[in-house]
Design an enzyme around this catalytic site. Structure first.
Site, PDB file in Angstrom:
ATOM      1  N   LYS A 226       0.834  -1.216   0.000  1.00  0.00           N
ATOM      2  CA  LYS A 226       0.000   0.000   0.000  1.00  0.00           C
ATOM      3  C   LYS A 226       0.869   1.266   0.000  1.00  0.00           C
ATOM      4  CE  LYS A 226      -3.257   2.893   0.480  1.00  0.00           C
ATOM      5  NZ  LYS A 226      -4.255   3.202  -0.514  1.00  0.00           N
ATOM      6  N   CYS A 280      -3.175  10.692   2.296  1.00  0.00           N
ATOM      7  CA  CYS A 280      -2.575   9.470   1.741  1.00  0.00           C
ATOM      8  C   CYS A 280      -1.326   9.790   0.924  1.00  0.00           C
ATOM      9  CB  CYS A 280      -3.602   8.737   0.881  1.00  0.00           C
ATOM     10  SG  CYS A 280      -4.996   8.132   1.844  1.00  0.00           S
TER      11      CYS A 280
END
Ligand SMILES: NC(=O)c1ccc[n+]([C@@H]2O[C@H](COP(=O)([O-])OP(=O)(O)OC[C@H]3O[C@@H](n4cnc5c(N)ncnc54)[C@H](O)[C@@H]3O)[C@@H](O)[C@H]2O)c1
Length: 444
Positions: A226, A280
């Protein structure tokens, strides 16, 4: 229930018939869609959040995450059916649950230091309710190695790793498409401490995600997946931004060129723009940079390039005003977009914040508008709320809200017709035909 001693089929059966209980920590933009999907597929879900208002809203069947299509209905239906409820009591939830999932924020401060406080807080509560055969899963994006750093806290329960399972299954989605992504847009990445846990966790995500799972060799490898996805995006956007600045110098249109270049399968240049925000993409590169022993020159440079884009937007603003014979001091400037991404109510690392802070040194006449925000938000940023286009001299587009993409530039009736387009969403040729002075990132 000792999940580690059950077969995959038994776990799937108990998930679907509601015997299996899940405590999910963090009912935010990612956590609430996941909790609702789990409940919808059969599990009994107890959501845990520190925000009392959020917990109360969910228990009355209301969805506090406004930007997620389909979530209103999923929350209402599953709360009414008794399959989803929320609480602020993480210890009680852990005592009841067979699986505990951590999906709390993992953000950085202004110096790139990661704040894992919410993760540790949730873990301590889980440790107080942990039982033999339970599984703890981190879904929040973690610096590689972080999930395993939780083992000593979890072992304060008196159990040893192996008596309980530990896994990392990163959330691979974004606001606006969470339900679609969780249920089957991409496979679920799964890394666990041992084969029994990997098998149990795979069984669960195979029910939830139609695309199935990609088992990884370790928890740390799953964490890296991720993080690397985010780093790839940040570096690629920086490349797009650097090439866009080159295009401006060369009087070329970056968007035209990128589209053409991306027509073959080895080229995937991203979109240039006013900056990279949210919690993010600008955050995950720090997870690598902070851990790396060797210099991470490319990742660091990409971060710098992207962080400099709000300043470039300021330069374009001043240039555009000067071209019209105006100065920033006297012009009325309308900034379109406060949040980091269009139609998502999130200000963290929004490029509009540094842009507005710099612009304030040049002008006292700054107005803002964002379809998802209010006058209160404008006050927080020390600027005025939009009062209409009539008195505006320039509009500066900072995010890609749907409303801005459909901006009726034919009928804005501004005092001066100037557009600075930070998201490449205005038809520049039409704008020029209509007599606008048009400047945009990477545009001639
Ligand atoms: N938003 C995205 O697009 C996205 C995409 C992929 C991954 N992620 C990752 O998912 C994680 C969560 O992000 P999000 O967007 O859902 O965040 P969010 O800010 O929308 O929600 C976080 C929730 O956690 C709650 N919370 C904070 N501390 C807590 C604690 N100690 N115990 C229980 N609840 C607590 C907050 O009250 C909030 O409701 C982060 O690691 C993020 O990087 C986010």
């Amino acid at each position: 229930m000792n999940l580690l001693e059950l077969s995959k089929e038994e776990i799937k059966e108990r998930f679907k018939n509601g015997e299996l209980k899940v405590a999910l920590f963090g009912l935010g933009k990612m956590g609430l869609p996941l909790a609702s999907v789990f409940a919808d597929k059969g599990a009994k879900v107890i959501g845990v959040d520190i925000d009392e208002d959020r917990v109360a809203a969910i228990n009355s069947g209301k969805n506090p995450v406004r930007e997620e299509p389909g979530l209103d209905e999923l929350v209402r239906k599953n709360v009414e059916a008794g399959k989803l409820r929320a609480t602020t009591d993480g210890i009680e939830a852990s005592k009841e649950a067979d699986i505990m999932i951590i999906l709390v924020p993992t953000i950085i401060d202004d110096h790139g230091n990661v704040n894992l406080g919410p993760v540790y807080d949730a873990t301590k509560k889980i440790a107080k309710g942990l039982e033999r055969g339970n599984i703890v899963i981190t879904e929040a994006t973690m610096p590689p190695g972080t999930t395993e750093s939780l083992i000593p806290i979890l072992e304060e329960s008196g159990l040893k790793l192996g008596e309980f399972g530990l896994a990392h299954c990163p959330e691979r989605t974004m606001t606006g498409t969470a339900i679609r992504d969780i249920t089957g847009q991409y496979p679920k990445i799964v890394g666990a401490n041992d084969d029994r846990t990997l098998k149990a966790v795979s069984a669960i995500y195979e029910i939830v995600n139609a695309k199935g799972v990609i088992p990884m060799s370790s928890i740390k490898a799953a964490e890296a997946v991720k993080v690397f996805e985010g780093v790839y995006r940040d570096v690629n956007i920086a490349l797009a931004n650097e090439l866009a600045l080159f295009c401006e110098e060369q009087n070329l249109d970056a968007l035209e060129i990128f589209n053409a270049a991306n027509s073959q399968p080895y080229c995937h240049i991203h979109k240039p723009g006013a900056g990279v925000g949210g919690h993010c993409i600008p955050v995950y590169p720090w997870f690598v940079m902070n851990l790396a022993k060797r210099p991470t020159r490319l990742i660091r440079t990409a971060r710098t390039i992207n962080d400099e884009m709000p300043r470039h937007m300021l330069e374009l603003t001043i240039k555009a005003l000067n071209e019209a014979g105006l100065s920033a001091k006297n012009a009325n400037i309308l900034v379109l977009g406060l949040t980091f991404r269009g139609d998502v109510y999130e200000f963290r690392k929004s490029p509009s914040i540094p842009y507005l802070n710099m612009l304030k040194e040049w002008s006292n006449n700054i107005y803002v508008y964002d379809p998802i925000c209010s006058e209160k938000d404008a006050e927080r940023f020390g600027v005025r709320w939009f009062e209409g286009y009539e008195d505006m001299d320039i509009i500066v587009i900072m995010n890609d809200a749907r409303e801005f993409k459909n901006l009726d530039i034919e009928n804005l009736n501004m005092r001066h017709k100037i557009i600075v387009d930070g998201r490449g969403i205005i038809n520049k040729d039409r704008a020029k035909e209509l007599g606008y002075i048009y400047f945009g990132v990477g545009r001639p």
